[in-house]
Design a protein around this motif. Sequence first.
Motif, mmCIF file in Angstrom:
data_model
loop_
_atom_site.group_PDB
_atom_site.id
_atom_site.type_symbol
_atom_site.label_atom_id
_atom_site.label_comp_id
_atom_site.label_asym_id
_atom_site.label_seq_id
_atom_site.Cartn_x
_atom_site.Cartn_y
_atom_site.Cartn_z
ATOM 1 N N ARG A 100 0.848 -1.189 0.000
ATOM 2 C CA ARG A 100 0.000 0.000 0.000
ATOM 3 C C ARG A 100 0.882 1.237 0.000
ATOM 4 N NH1 ARG A 100 -4.809 -1.259 4.429
ATOM 5 N NH2 ARG A 100 -5.587 -3.175 3.444
ATOM 6 N N ALA A 101 0.539 2.177 -0.826
ATOM 7 C CA ALA A 101 1.333 3.407 -0.933
ATOM 8 C C ALA A 101 0.799 4.475 0.007
ATOM 9 C CB ALA A 101 1.309 3.907 -2.371
ATOM 10 N N THR A 102 0.670 4.094 1.271
ATOM 11 C CA THR A 102 0.066 5.015 2.230
ATOM 12 C C THR A 102 0.927 6.260 2.435
ATOM 13 O OG1 THR A 102 -0.838 3.064 3.331
ATOM 14 C CG2 THR A 102 -0.982 5.168 4.502
ATOM 15 N N TYR A 103 2.154 6.028 2.823
ATOM 16 C CA TYR A 103 3.122 7.113 3.013
ATOM 17 C C TYR A 103 4.371 6.740 2.228
ATOM 18 C CZ TYR A 103 0.031 8.411 6.839
ATOM 19 O OH TYR A 103 -1.056 8.758 7.586
ATOM 20 N N PRO A 104 4.450 7.071 0.967
ATOM 21 C CA PRO A 104 5.505 6.552 0.094
ATOM 22 C C PRO A 104 6.920 6.968 0.477
ATOM 23 C CG PRO A 104 4.210 8.238 -1.012
ATOM 24 C CD PRO A 104 3.481 7.896 0.232
ATOM 25 N N THR A 105 7.078 8.018 1.269
ATOM 26 C CA THR A 105 8.425 8.443 1.631
ATOM 27 C C THR A 105 8.879 7.871 2.971
ATOM 28 O OG1 THR A 105 7.723 10.447 2.766
ATOM 29 C CG2 THR A 105 8.062 10.604 0.382
ATOM 30 N N ARG A 106 8.027 7.101 3.619
ATOM 31 C CA ARG A 106 8.342 6.549 4.931
ATOM 32 C C ARG A 106 8.753 5.089 4.830
ATOM 33 N NH1 ARG A 106 8.992 11.124 7.838
ATOM 34 N NH2 ARG A 106 7.121 12.436 7.726
ATOM 35 N N ALA A 107 9.853 4.748 5.476
ATOM 36 C CA ALA A 107 10.376 3.386 5.397
ATOM 37 C C ALA A 107 9.376 2.366 5.935
ATOM 38 C CB ALA A 107 11.701 3.280 6.141
ATOM 39 N N TYR A 108 8.601 2.748 6.963
ATOM 40 C CA TYR A 108 7.687 1.783 7.569
ATOM 41 C C TYR A 108 6.529 1.407 6.650
ATOM 42 C CZ TYR A 108 5.165 6.112 8.884
ATOM 43 O OH TYR A 108 4.527 7.333 8.872
ATOM 44 N N THR A 109 6.349 2.140 5.558
ATOM 45 C CA THR A 109 5.314 1.800 4.587
ATOM 46 C C THR A 109 5.663 0.539 3.809
ATOM 47 O OG1 THR A 109 4.472 4.042 4.295
ATOM 48 C CG2 THR A 109 4.289 2.581 2.402
ATOM 49 N N TYR A 110 6.955 0.253 3.692
ATOM 50 C CA TYR A 110 7.425 -0.787 2.791
ATOM 51 C C TYR A 110 7.486 -2.148 3.476
ATOM 52 C CZ TYR A 110 8.295 3.022 -0.361
ATOM 53 O OH TYR A 110 8.120 4.105 -1.187
ATOM 54 N N ASP A 111 7.010 -3.161 2.751
ATOM 55 C CA ASP A 111 6.889 -4.497 3.309
ATOM 56 C C ASP A 111 8.085 -5.397 2.964
ATOM 57 O OD1 ASP A 111 3.826 -3.728 2.100
ATOM 58 O OD2 ASP A 111 3.994 -4.236 4.231
ATOM 59 N N TYR A 112 8.742 -5.131 1.862
ATOM 60 C CA TYR A 112 9.837 -5.987 1.398
ATOM 61 C C TYR A 112 11.055 -5.116 1.092
ATOM 62 C CZ TYR A 112 5.741 -8.914 0.585
ATOM 63 O OH TYR A 112 4.566 -9.606 0.733
ATOM 64 N N TRP A 113 12.214 -5.677 1.409
ATOM 65 C CA TRP A 113 13.463 -4.941 1.210
ATOM 66 C C TRP A 113 14.493 -5.827 0.528
ATOM 67 C CZ3 TRP A 113 14.202 0.186 2.582
ATOM 68 C CH2 TRP A 113 13.166 0.769 3.320
ATOM 69 N N GLY A 114 15.271 -5.215 -0.353
ATOM 70 C CA GLY A 114 16.389 -5.903 -0.960
ATOM 71 C C GLY A 114 17.614 -5.817 -0.073
ATOM 72 N N GLN A 115 18.713 -6.409 -0.539
ATOM 73 C CA GLN A 115 19.905 -6.524 0.290
ATOM 74 C C GLN A 115 20.790 -5.291 0.236
ATOM 75 O OE1 GLN A 115 19.807 -7.392 -2.761
ATOM 76 N NE2 GLN A 115 21.825 -7.093 -3.645
#
Length: 123
Positions: A100-115
């Motif tokens: 969900r693009a709730t707060y696109p500039t906030r890290a906590y919005t993102y569910d998956y991360w690369g290395q």
Amino acid sequence: QLQASGGGLVQAGGSLRLSCAASGRTFSSSAIMGWFRQAPGKEREFVAGVTWSSVSTHYGDSVQGRFTISRDNAKNTVYLQMNSLKPEDTAVYYCAAANRATYPTRAYTYDYWGQGTQVTVSS
């Protein structure tokens, strides 16, 4: 699920293009894909984000006008074109995906991360 690549060493004023390849499920379900960076001793910083349809893009103030984010949905890949690089752009760059693009500039919005991929800009 997210594989970032393209980092390296470049002189100030140069360019690099980062790529982030995502698994089909991660990419197709993501409302927004983003790039963050983290320099030693500093907090993770939002760099850029792009929505699924590429209609909306977001940029951090420090990269506005120099970096361009794009995505190729056919290739499940998001790109970050970085031009006019500065030594202060040196950091580990991470790609991320959010359902969900709730707060696109906030890290906590993102569910998956690369290395992460290292970008070093020499003066």
